[in-house]
Motif scaffolding. Structure first.
Motif, PDB file in Angstrom:
ATOM      1  N   GLY A 525       1.233  -1.656  -0.122  1.00  0.00           N
ATOM      2  CA  GLY A 525      -0.312   0.048   0.181  1.00  0.00           C
ATOM      3  C   GLY A 525       1.164   1.652  -0.006  1.00  0.00           C
ATOM      4  O   GLY A 525       0.309   1.857  -0.729  1.00  0.00           O
ATOM      5  N   LYS A 526       1.662   1.383   0.786  1.00  0.00           N
ATOM      6  CA  LYS A 526       2.676   2.014   0.808  1.00  0.00           C
ATOM      7  C   LYS A 526       3.821   2.515  -0.432  1.00  0.00           C
ATOM      8  O   LYS A 526       3.805   3.440  -0.901  1.00  0.00           O
ATOM      9  CB  LYS A 526       4.196   2.082   2.119  1.00  0.00           C
ATOM     10  N   GLU A 527       3.840   1.363  -0.599  1.00  0.00           N
ATOM     11  CA  GLU A 527       4.706   2.083  -1.848  1.00  0.00           C
ATOM     12  C   GLU A 527       4.180   1.996  -3.470  1.00  0.00           C
ATOM     13  O   GLU A 527       4.823   2.839  -4.513  1.00  0.00           O
ATOM     14  CB  GLU A 527       5.047   0.063  -2.114  1.00  0.00           C
ATOM     15  N   VAL A 528       3.172   1.167  -3.764  1.00  0.00           N
ATOM     16  CA  VAL A 528       1.764   1.713  -4.043  1.00  0.00           C
ATOM     17  C   VAL A 528       1.636   3.014  -4.757  1.00  0.00           C
ATOM     18  O   VAL A 528       1.715   4.761  -5.269  1.00  0.00           O
ATOM     19  CB  VAL A 528       1.115   0.959  -4.683  1.00  0.00           C
ATOM     20  N   ALA A 529       1.248   3.725  -3.422  1.00  0.00           N
ATOM     21  CA  ALA A 529       0.958   5.336  -2.889  1.00  0.00           C
ATOM     22  C   ALA A 529       1.980   6.289  -3.088  1.00  0.00           C
ATOM     23  O   ALA A 529       1.826   7.155  -3.900  1.00  0.00           O
ATOM     24  CB  ALA A 529       0.558   5.103  -1.656  1.00  0.00           C
ATOM     25  N   VAL A 569      -8.024   5.365  -3.595  1.00  0.00           N
ATOM     26  CA  VAL A 569      -8.303   4.036  -2.037  1.00  0.00           C
ATOM     27  C   VAL A 569      -7.232   3.395  -2.967  1.00  0.00           C
ATOM     28  O   VAL A 569      -7.497   2.563  -3.971  1.00  0.00           O
ATOM     29  CB  VAL A 569      -9.531   4.276  -1.978  1.00  0.00           C
ATOM     30  N   LEU A 570      -6.814   2.899  -1.937  1.00  0.00           N
ATOM     31  CA  LEU A 570      -5.704   1.221  -1.900  1.00  0.00           C
ATOM     32  C   LEU A 570      -6.142   0.471  -1.180  1.00  0.00           C
ATOM     33  O   LEU A 570      -5.988   0.423   0.304  1.00  0.00           O
ATOM     34  CB  LEU A 570      -4.485   1.839  -2.383  1.00  0.00           C
ATOM     35  N   GLY A 571      -6.432  -0.640  -1.221  1.00  0.00           N
ATOM     36  CA  GLY A 571      -7.009  -1.086  -0.416  1.00  0.00           C
ATOM     37  C   GLY A 571      -6.036  -2.904  -0.426  1.00  0.00           C
ATOM     38  O   GLY A 571      -6.017  -3.224  -1.586  1.00  0.00           O
ATOM     39  N   ASP A 572      -6.365  -3.991  -0.082  1.00  0.00           N
ATOM     40  CA  ASP A 572      -6.029  -4.913   0.253  1.00  0.00           C
ATOM     41  C   ASP A 572      -6.614  -6.138  -1.089  1.00  0.00           C
ATOM     42  O   ASP A 572      -5.248  -6.273  -1.831  1.00  0.00           O
ATOM     43  CB  ASP A 572      -5.653  -6.200   1.103  1.00  0.00           C
ATOM     44  N   LYS A 573      -8.079  -6.359  -0.884  1.00  0.00           N
ATOM     45  CA  LYS A 573      -8.158  -6.631  -2.260  1.00  0.00           C
ATOM     46  C   LYS A 573      -7.977  -5.942  -3.485  1.00  0.00           C
ATOM     47  O   LYS A 573      -7.853  -6.451  -4.022  1.00  0.00           O
ATOM     48  CB  LYS A 573      -9.685  -6.805  -1.922  1.00  0.00           C
ATOM     49  N   GLY A 574      -7.947  -4.385  -3.662  1.00  0.00           N
ATOM     50  CA  GLY A 574      -7.755  -4.385  -4.983  1.00  0.00           C
ATOM     51  C   GLY A 574      -6.267  -4.475  -4.853  1.00  0.00           C
ATOM     52  O   GLY A 574      -6.046  -4.786  -6.655  1.00  0.00           O
ATOM     53  N   LEU A 575      -5.246  -4.012  -4.300  1.00  0.00           N
ATOM     54  CA  LEU A 575      -3.612  -4.726  -5.156  1.00  0.00           C
ATOM     55  C   LEU A 575      -3.827  -5.753  -4.891  1.00  0.00           C
ATOM     56  O   LEU A 575      -2.830  -5.524  -6.773  1.00  0.00           O
ATOM     57  CB  LEU A 575      -3.018  -3.472  -3.640  1.00  0.00           C
ATOM     58  N   GLY A 578      -4.782  -6.281  -8.626  1.00  0.00           N
ATOM     59  CA  GLY A 578      -4.184  -5.026  -9.402  1.00  0.00           C
ATOM     60  C   GLY A 578      -4.917  -3.934 -10.088  1.00  0.00           C
ATOM     61  O   GLY A 578      -4.500  -2.813 -11.024  1.00  0.00           O
ATOM     62  N   GLN A 579      -5.859  -3.649  -9.283  1.00  0.00           N
ATOM     63  CA  GLN A 579      -6.063  -2.193  -9.110  1.00  0.00           C
ATOM     64  C   GLN A 579      -6.566  -1.091  -8.021  1.00  0.00           C
ATOM     65  O   GLN A 579      -5.824  -1.410  -6.900  1.00  0.00           O
ATOM     66  CB  GLN A 579      -8.482  -2.547  -9.609  1.00  0.00           C
ATOM     67  N   ALA A 580      -7.053  -0.614  -8.434  1.00  0.00           N
ATOM     68  CA  ALA A 580      -6.512   0.933  -6.960  1.00  0.00           C
ATOM     69  C   ALA A 580      -8.833   1.356  -7.477  1.00  0.00           C
ATOM     70  O   ALA A 580      -9.205   1.719  -8.201  1.00  0.00           O
ATOM     71  CB  ALA A 580      -5.924   1.916  -7.330  1.00  0.00           C
ATOM     72  N   VAL A 593     -10.273   0.798 -11.372  1.00  0.00           N
ATOM     73  CA  VAL A 593      -8.996   1.247 -12.611  1.00  0.00           C
ATOM     74  C   VAL A 593      -7.538   0.325 -12.411  1.00  0.00           C
ATOM     75  O   VAL A 593      -7.353   0.486 -10.901  1.00  0.00           O
ATOM     76  CB  VAL A 593      -8.686   2.410 -12.797  1.00  0.00           C
ATOM     77  N   ALA A 594      -7.031  -0.771 -13.252  1.00  0.00           N
ATOM     78  CA  ALA A 594      -5.935  -0.692 -13.176  1.00  0.00           C
ATOM     79  C   ALA A 594      -4.667  -0.328 -13.094  1.00  0.00           C
ATOM     80  O   ALA A 594      -4.628   1.333 -13.352  1.00  0.00           O
ATOM     81  CB  ALA A 594      -5.667  -2.069 -15.144  1.00  0.00           C
ATOM     82  N   LEU A 595      -4.386  -0.233 -11.869  1.00  0.00           N
ATOM     83  CA  LEU A 595      -2.973   0.363 -11.399  1.00  0.00           C
ATOM     84  C   LEU A 595      -1.978   0.924 -11.953  1.00  0.00           C
ATOM     85  O   LEU A 595      -1.778   1.916 -12.439  1.00  0.00           O
ATOM     86  CB  LEU A 595      -1.898  -0.424 -10.187  1.00  0.00           C
ATOM     87  N   ASP A 596      -1.605   0.346 -13.702  1.00  0.00           N
ATOM     88  CA  ASP A 596      -0.927   0.681 -14.450  1.00  0.00           C
ATOM     89  C   ASP A 596      -1.530   2.433 -15.863  1.00  0.00           C
ATOM     90  O   ASP A 596      -1.408   2.689 -16.204  1.00  0.00           O
ATOM     91  CB  ASP A 596      -0.199   0.184 -15.452  1.00  0.00           C
ATOM     92  N   GLN A 597      -3.381   2.054 -15.174  1.00  0.00           N
ATOM     93  CA  GLN A 597      -4.376   3.461 -15.502  1.00  0.00           C
ATOM     94  C   GLN A 597      -4.647   4.449 -14.883  1.00  0.00           C
ATOM     95  O   GLN A 597      -4.982   5.118 -15.638  1.00  0.00           O
ATOM     96  CB  GLN A 597      -6.019   2.467 -16.129  1.00  0.00           C
ATOM     97  N   VAL A 598      -4.541   3.722 -13.452  1.00  0.00           N
ATOM     98  CA  VAL A 598      -4.508   5.262 -12.545  1.00  0.00           C
ATOM     99  C   VAL A 598      -3.857   6.822 -12.854  1.00  0.00           C
ATOM    100  O   VAL A 598      -5.174   7.636 -13.242  1.00  0.00           O
ATOM    101  CB  VAL A 598      -4.336   5.110 -11.154  1.00  0.00           C
TER     102      VAL A 598
END
Length: 609
Positions: A525-529, A569-575, A578-580, A593-598
Motif C-alpha cells: 500500500g505504501k509502495e504503490v501510494a 483508495v488502495l485496499g488489500d483486495k484491490g491491490l 492490480g486495481q485501485a 481502475v487498473a494500477l497502470d491506468q490510474v
C-alpha cells in the motif's frame, strides 16, 4: 518528496462551529482551512493557504496577459493622503486609524488609490509614459462594525487591486480600451477558478468614478441583490439598477379630507400600517437628506448655503436609493458634492419632526431652498397615509394636488417638486431596456469590481503630466479589484460547491487535486501510494497521501470534508487484483481502475473538474 497528511496541519472537525452562519464559513473552519484569531480576523492554515496561493497565481498570470505589472505598497498610510481626496471622511468608521509614537495619524489601507496616485505622480512626467497599469496583492483592512460570514465580511482580507493611468478615455491606450482588457482578464480569472459568475452594472461607492461593473457569484447566501431582466439583456446590483418608465399623476383629486391621527408607539412603517389597518404600499415614506456644496465651486455672488436639505419621497413598501437620489440632485445642483441622510440634530433644528415627516411639511412649503424628489410610484392619486409633521402623529387622505402642488404653485415654487426614479428596484419592476422585460432578483456574492475613475484622484492630489498638446493635464484612471479570499468562499457557496459531506473544490484552486488513501500505509500500500504520487506530480498534479493510522471511514469522511476533487483508495483486495478505486468528489460512487491506468485516468478526469 510527496506530501503526507501526518506531516502537515489539517485539524478537521465534525461539529459545526456555533458562530458560523453560512456554508463557506462553517466548512472552512471544519475542514481546517482557517482559524479564527479575533472578530473578522483569521489565520490561514496549510490547506487554506495553498488554495489562496493558487487563486493568486491565476490572478498574476492573467494580469500579466493584460499588460499589468506588479508592485507592493504599504499597508500603513499617512492620513494626509486620504484627507486630500476626502476619503478620510467618506470611509468613516470603517477606516482603521492609528497613531505612531510621534502622534502622527495613519490609516490601515482599505484600498490604495491615493498611494498609487502619489507614486505615479512622482515618476510619470509625460503622456509618452502612458498607458500604465500597476497592481498588487495586498492585505487590506476594514473596521467592520459586525464582521460576519467568515472571509465574506472580515476586517482583514486579501485583495488584488490594479490601477491604470491614461491621457484619454477613447482611442488606443485610452481608459475604455484598458478597462475592457481588465474586464476580459477578470472573466478569464473567474472561469479558471471554476466559479460561475454574472457581470452587473454597479455603483462606485466610496471609491467614486463614472462607471463600474461588479462580478457576482449567484448564491442564496449572498449579501448582494442582483436584478436581471428576464430578456437576458440587462443586469445590475440593487444599488445601481434602473427601472423602466413609469407613469405618475400629481393632479388626482382627493379621496377624503386630510385627517390627523394620533399614532403612539409606532416608530416604523409596518407599525403604523398595522395600527391604521392599512398596507405599507398605501403609505408615503419621506426622508430628509443633506447635500453639502463645495465652496470652491460657487461663484462669489452665489447665495447657495454650504449645505441644503432635501426631501426624498417613496412608497412605504419601497426604499430610497441613495445613489439615485444623489444623481437626481446633481442634475439640478451640480455643486452639491456630498449627499447623505441629514444629521438628525440638523434636521430637527430646521423644524422637521424626524420619523413623522410628510411631503406637506410647513418647513418645505415655506422654504424655497428645499426641493422635493418623489418616486413615480409615490406620485399618484388614491388613499395615502403619511407623516403629519408632528411627533406620534400621521395624516390620512394625503393628496399631492391639494397638499403640495397647489401651495407650491401659489408661492411660485412648483419647480422644487421633481418626479424621478429614486428608489431601489424590486422583483417585478419593468426592465430599463423598455422592451417588455421584467426584473427578476437573486442573491449574489461580489468577487470583483472594476471602475472608471476619471481624474477624481489625480485632480484632488494635484498630479499632472505633460499632455500631447504640451499642456499640463490630470491623467485619468481606472481601478480594478478582486477579493481573493472571497474567491475561496464563493467557490464553496456556489451551486455544487458543497454538499452534506463537505466542500467540493474546483480542481484549479483545490488545496490538493488528488488524495491517495491507502487503507494501510505499509508494505505494498505504501509502495504503490508513493509510486502513484510521483507519477501524478510529474504530470503537474498536486497530491497528498493520507498516511495516518486511522479507520477507513475516518479517512473517507475527512477527504470529503476538505473537498479534494479526486480520491484514490488502495485496499488489500484491490491491490491483489492490480486495481485501485478512483472516486471523484462529486460522483456518487468509485470506479475500479487498473494500477497502470490510474495516472492517465486521473489526469484526464481533472480536465473536467
Amino acid at each position: 518528496m510527496p506530501n503526507l497528511w501526518s506531516q502537515t496541519l489539517i485539524p478537521t472537525a465534525r461539529q459545526v462551529p456555533a458562530e458560523a452562519e453560512v456554508p463557506s464559513h462553517q466548512l472552512m473552519l471544519r475542514a481546517g482551512l482557517l482559524r479564527k484569531l479575533g472578530a473578522g480576523v483569521y489565520s490561514y492554515l496549510p490547506l487554506g493557504h495553498r488554495s489562496l496561493q493558487k487563486a493568486m497565481t491565476i490572478i498574476r498570470e492573467e494580469m500579466a496577459k493584460a499588460g499589468a505589472h506588479e508592485v507592493f505598497m504599504p499597508a500603513l498610510i499617512p492620513i494626509e493622503l486620504y484627507k486630500q481626496t476626502g476619503r478620510d471622511e467618506a470611509y468613516g468608521d470603517n477606516l482603521f486609524r492609528v497613531k505612531d509614537r510621534h502622534g502622527r495619524p495613519q490609516a490601515l489601507g482599505p484600498t490604495h488609490e491615493e498611494v498609487i496616485t502619489e507614486m505615479v505622480g512622482a515618476y510619470v512626467e509625460s503622456y509618452k509614459q502612458l498607458p500604465l497599469t500597476l497592481y498588487q496583492i495586498q492585505t487590506k483592512f476594514r473596521d467592520e462594525f459586525r464582521p460576519r460570514f467568515g472571509v465574506l465580511r472580515s476586517r482583514e482580507f486579501q485583495m488584488k487591486d490594479a490601477y491604470s493611468f491614461h491621457t484619454s478615455v477613447d482611442g488606443p491606450g485610452g481608459l475604455n480600451e484598458i478597462y475592457q482588457q481588465q474586464y476580459d482578464a477578470y472573466c478569464r480569472i473567474f472561469t479558471r477558478c471554476g466559479i460561475p459568475y454574472v457581470t452587473v452594472e454597479a455603483e462606485s461607492g466610496p471609491i467614486g468614478g463614472s462607471a463600474s461593473h461588479e462580478f457576482m457569484v449567484p448564491s442564496p447566501t449572498g449579501e448582494d441583490t442582483i436584478l436581471e431582466s428576464d430578456k437576458g439583456n440587462y443586469a445590475a446590483n440593487v444599488e445601481k439598477c434602473e427601472i423602466g418608465p413609469r407613469s405618475h399623476d400629481l393632479s388626482a383629486a382627493p379621496v377624503g379630507e386630510l385627517e390627523e391621527v394620533h399614532t403612539p408607539s409606532c416608530p416604523g412603517i409596518e407599525d403604523v400600517a398595522k395600527f391604521l389597518k392599512t398596507k405599507p404600499k398605501n403609505m408615503i415614506k419621506t426622508l430628509v437628506f443633506q447635500a453639502t456644496a463645495d465652496p470652491a465651486s460657487l461663484e462669489a455672488n452665489e447665495k447657495h448655503p454650504t449645505f441644503r436639505l432635501i426631501l426624498a419621497v417613496v412608497r412605504g413598501d419601497h426604499d430610497v436609493n441613495e445613489g439615485k437620489i444623489k444623481a437626481a440632485i446633481l442634475k439640478i445642483y451640480p455643486n452639491d458634492t456630498d449627499i447623505q441622510l441629514a444629521d438628525e440634530a440638523l434636521a430637527r433644528a430646521a423644524g422637521f419632526a424626524i420619523g413623522y415627516v410628510g411631503p406637506h411639511s410647513p418647513v418645505v412649503l415655506q422654504d424655497k431652498e428645499i426641493p422635493i424628489f418623489v418616486d413615480p410610484d409615490a406620485a399618484q392619486g388614491g388613499f395615502w397615509v403619511t407623516g403629519a409633521n408632528k411627533a406620534d402623529h400621521h395624516a390620512k387622505y394625503f393628496n399631492w394636488q391639494r397638499d403640495v402642488v397647489a401651495p407650491l404653485a401659489a408661492a411660485n415654487h412648483s419647480s422644487r417638486l421633481v418626479v424621478a426614479d429614486i428608489r431601489n428596484a424590486v422583483e417585478g419592476d419593468a426592465s430599463p431596456k423598455n422592451d417588455g422585460g421584467v426584473l427578476r432578483s437573486r442573491k449574489g456574492i461580489e468577487i470583483g469590481h472594476v471602475f472608471k475613475l476619471g481624474d477624481k484622484y489625480t485632480r484632488a492630489m494635484g498630479v499632472t503630466i505633460l499632455g500631447p498638446d504640451n499642456q499640463r493635464m490630470h491623467p485619468i484612471m481606472g481601478c480594478y479589484g478582486i477579493g481573493v479570499n472571497r474567491i475561496l468562499a464563493a467557490a464553496i457557496e456556489r451551486e455544487g460547491g458543497h454538499d452534506e459531506n463537505g466542500i467540493i473544490w474546483p480542481a484549479s484552486i483545490a488545496p490538493y487535486q488528488v488524495i491517495i488513501t491507502p487503507l494501510k500505509y505499509e508494505g505494498q500500500g505504501k509502495e504503490v501510494a508513493l509510486k502513484l504520487a510521483v507519477e501524478l506530480e510529474a504530470q503537474g498534479v498536486d497530491v497528498i497521501i493520507d498516511d495516518r493510522d486511522e479507520r477507513p471511514g475516518v479517512k473517507f469522511k475527512d477527504a470529503d470534508l476538505i473537498g479534494i476533487p479526486v480520491r484514490i483508495v488502495l485496499g488489500d483486495k484491490g491491490l491483489a487484483a492490480g486495481q485501485a478505486e478512483v472516486k471523484l468528489r462529486r460522483a456518487p460512487k468509485a470506479d475500479l481502475v487498473a494500477l497502470d491506468q490510474v495516472t492517465s485516468t486521473v489526469v484526464e478526469a481533472l480536465k473536467s473538474l
